[in-house]
Design a protein around this motif. Structure first.
Motif, PDB file in Angstrom:
ATOM      1  N   TYR A  91      -1.972  -5.357 -11.404  1.00 54.19           N
ATOM      2  CA  TYR A  91      -2.348  -4.010 -11.853  1.00 54.19           C
ATOM      3  C   TYR A  91      -1.092  -3.169 -12.032  1.00 54.19           C
ATOM      4  O   TYR A  91      -0.112  -3.310 -11.312  1.00 54.19           O
ATOM      5  N   ASN A  92      -1.139  -2.305 -13.042  1.00 51.61           N
ATOM      6  CA  ASN A  92      -0.023  -1.434 -13.382  1.00 51.61           C
ATOM      7  C   ASN A  92      -0.067  -0.201 -12.480  1.00 51.61           C
ATOM      8  O   ASN A  92      -0.976   0.620 -12.589  1.00 51.61           O
ATOM      9  N   LYS A  93       0.890  -0.085 -11.570  1.00 53.99           N
ATOM     10  CA  LYS A  93       0.870   0.996 -10.586  1.00 53.99           C
ATOM     11  C   LYS A  93       1.019   2.370 -11.246  1.00 53.99           C
ATOM     12  O   LYS A  93       0.412   3.348 -10.787  1.00 53.99           O
ATOM     13  N   ASP A  94       1.815   2.440 -12.310  1.00 58.46           N
ATOM     14  CA  ASP A  94       1.986   3.731 -12.983  1.00 58.46           C
ATOM     15  C   ASP A  94       0.683   4.187 -13.631  1.00 58.46           C
ATOM     16  O   ASP A  94       0.303   5.364 -13.530  1.00 58.46           O
ATOM     17  N   LEU A  95      -0.006   3.259 -14.310  1.00 60.78           N
ATOM     18  CA  LEU A  95      -1.277   3.611 -14.944  1.00 60.78           C
ATOM     19  C   LEU A  95      -2.339   3.926 -13.902  1.00 60.78           C
ATOM     20  O   LEU A  95      -3.164   4.828 -14.098  1.00 60.78           O
ATOM     21  N   PHE A  96      -2.318   3.208 -12.792  1.00 60.00           N
ATOM     22  CA  PHE A  96      -3.266   3.500 -11.714  1.00 60.00           C
ATOM     23  C   PHE A  96      -3.026   4.911 -11.172  1.00 60.00           C
ATOM     24  O   PHE A  96      -3.972   5.666 -10.927  1.00 60.00           O
ATOM     25  N   GLY A  97      -1.744   5.257 -10.990  1.00 52.36           N
ATOM     26  CA  GLY A  97      -1.426   6.593 -10.502  1.00 52.36           C
ATOM     27  C   GLY A  97      -1.878   7.667 -11.477  1.00 52.36           C
ATOM     28  O   GLY A  97      -2.435   8.693 -11.067  1.00 52.36           O
ATOM     29  N   LYS A  98      -1.667   7.422 -12.752  1.00 54.50           N
ATOM     30  CA  LYS A  98      -2.083   8.370 -13.795  1.00 54.50           C
ATOM     31  C   LYS A  98      -3.586   8.573 -13.789  1.00 54.50           C
ATOM     32  O   LYS A  98      -4.087   9.676 -14.054  1.00 54.50           O
ATOM     33  N   ALA A  99      -4.323   7.487 -13.485  1.00 56.88           N
ATOM     34  CA  ALA A  99      -5.787   7.547 -13.494  1.00 56.88           C
ATOM     35  C   ALA A  99      -6.364   7.956 -12.143  1.00 56.88           C
ATOM     36  O   ALA A  99      -7.587   8.061 -11.992  1.00 56.88           O
ATOM     37  N   GLY A 100      -5.489   8.177 -11.161  1.00 62.04           N
ATOM     38  CA  GLY A 100      -5.959   8.590  -9.849  1.00 62.04           C
ATOM     39  C   GLY A 100      -6.569   7.470  -9.027  1.00 62.04           C
ATOM     40  O   GLY A 100      -7.409   7.708  -8.156  1.00 62.04           O
ATOM     41  N   ILE A 101      -6.142   6.228  -9.279  1.00 61.13           N
ATOM     42  CA  ILE A 101      -6.641   5.071  -8.538  1.00 61.13           C
ATOM     43  C   ILE A 101      -5.614   4.730  -7.464  1.00 61.13           C
ATOM     44  O   ILE A 101      -4.435   4.525  -7.759  1.00 61.13           O
ATOM     45  N   THR A 102      -6.055   4.649  -6.218  1.00 58.02           N
ATOM     46  CA  THR A 102      -5.110   4.522  -5.112  1.00 58.02           C
ATOM     47  C   THR A 102      -4.896   3.094  -4.635  1.00 58.02           C
ATOM     48  O   THR A 102      -3.917   2.816  -3.949  1.00 58.02           O
ATOM     49  N   GLU A 103      -5.793   2.161  -4.992  1.00 60.73           N
ATOM     50  CA  GLU A 103      -5.621   0.781  -4.541  1.00 60.73           C
ATOM     51  C   GLU A 103      -6.289  -0.189  -5.508  1.00 60.73           C
ATOM     52  O   GLU A 103      -7.113   0.207  -6.343  1.00 60.73           O
TER      53      GLU A 103
END
Length: 422
Positions: free
Chosen positions: A164-176
């Protein structure tokens, strides 16, 4: 990259070679063989070319030279001549060697079974010390047996995990990382809302559709066969898995037109920041890093109710021919290989994984490899020992992508009919 492991398609494909060998003609029980005037013995090793890895522009020749130089330095009376052959040509060239009675001492390739019926190979316990044998992952070594006797020795392996792409997860508000299918869908919806064009990468094209499908089957307790060996391609569990995927596709949460997309393209899109999540293997990592993506996470494959404690396992093989009578020298080489720095070199060069307990321990500090290493001992394999697998595998590659655009039960049912056909 290796077309066997990296393609994850041909592990143990039935009847690797249609051999018309002249018989072993060798000393299947003895050791020693012919020695040079100085008392030295030369082993011939034929190996498949794993291609240019991220640290190996000179392909497999550089890797094997390092291994054999180190071995000969410790065993000056045993020289090793290495011939590295492209994956596309190795089967044909080895078949010619065998037909001409010019067998190598050691062969590393994608399968061993075609040589066993002609009596060409040493048994594993003849060329591996008991310590090396016990170090091999038991589940992997078991697949090296024919009629209860082991001939194939696991060489390297691979497994699958969720990237999983950590930057995209952060942008989408996904923490794990998601652990369940519902969490995969929820994360994909958040990624889409954040502007990610392919929230979940779903390669169901012909390159490796059988692997992606298998991972989703496993996530629902399904698979290609049941414990009794019965084909279960269209089982309720498998149909439910593809029904879930079809819903993801219909909602625009995956790669568009997944049935036409091969994994390499989807992995490249992940590297380019176009994909939020994708299933992949350690050999995906060089593709991601080459594309400039380094801020990614790795987690176990998400299942319907929780992360999988198994994963797809794939491996290649190494074996010893008995014609030249070099049993003791081969044994020294194998014992050296499995206990030396070769394990680390393979991982560094190709991001392929070890097949020994000690090898896993040596690499356990690599956080990017850890999810794969943890899953290896409990890996699940294609039903490659069934002669029908080759035909079923081809049918899956050609048609399973239709299961996310039409009726999953009908598509899987048609593959089931191929599996059951006389």
């Amino acid at each position: 990259m290796n077309k066997k492991i990296a393609g994850a398609t041909t592990l143990g494909v039935a009847a690797l070679l249609a051999l018309s060998a002249c018989g072993s003609g060798g000393d299947a029980g003895g050791g020693g063989g012919e020695k040079a005037a100085d008392g030295s013995v030369t082993l011939k090793l034929v190996a498949a070319d794993y291609g240019a890895g991220p640290t190996a522009p000179d392909s497999g020749e550089k890797f094997w030279k390092g291994v054999t130089d180190e071995f000969t330095a410790a065993n000056p009376k045993i020289k090793v001549e290495v011939q590295v052959i492209n994956w596309n040509d190795i089967d044909k060239q080895v078949a010619t060697m065998v037909q001409n009675g010019q067998m190598p001492d050691i062969l590393q390739t994608g399968d061993y079974s075609g040589f066993v019926k002609d009596g060409l190979l040493y048994k594993t316990d003849e060329v591996l010390s008991s310590g090396t044998q016990s170090d091999l992952l038991a589940k992997f070594a078991e697949f090296g047996k024919v009629d209860g006797a082991a001939y194939g020795i696991p060489f390297v392996s691979s497994a699958r995990a969720l990237f999983y792409n950590k930057d995209l997860f952060g942008k989408a508000g996904i923490t794990e990382a998601p652990k369940t299918w519902d969490e995969v869908k929820a994360a994909a919806e958040k990624l889409k809302k954040a502007g990610v064009s392919q929230p979940f990468g779903l390669p169901l094209g012909q390159e490796e559709a059988q692997a992606e499908s298998f991972l989703w089957f496993l996530g629902n307790g399904g698979g290609y066969k049941d414990a009794a060996g019965k084909w279960t391609v269209d089982s309720p569990q498998n149909v439910e898995a593809f029904t879930f995927l079809k819903g993801m596709v219909d909602a625009g949460l995956t790669t568009p037109n997944p049935g036409t997309k091969d994994r390499k393209k989807v992995w490249e899109d992940f590297a380019a920041g176009k994909v939020g999540m994708v299933n992949g293997g350690p050999m995906s990592i060089p593709i991601f890093e080459k594309g400039g993506l380094t801020n990614f996470g790795v987690a176990p494959i998400a299942g319907k109710t929780g992360p999988l404690d198994t994963t797809l396992g794939v491996m290649d093989w190494i074996m010893a021919f008995n014609k030249n009578g070099h049993k003791e020298e081969i044994k020294k080489f194998f014992d050296f290989f499995y206990s030396s720095s070769a394990v680390q070199k393979i991982s560094d060069t190709y991001k392929l994984l070890p097949v020994t307990t000690s090898g896993i321990e040596k690499l356990s500090s690599d956080e990017k490899l850890k999810p794969f290493l943890d899953a290896l001992p409990n890996a699940t394999f294609y039903p490659f020992t069934d002669p029908k697998w080759s035909e079923v595998n081809t049918q899956i590659k050609q048609t399973v992508g239709n299961a996310v655009t039409s009726d999953p039960a009908a598509v899987l049912g048609s593959i089931q009919k191929v599996a059951e056909a006389g």
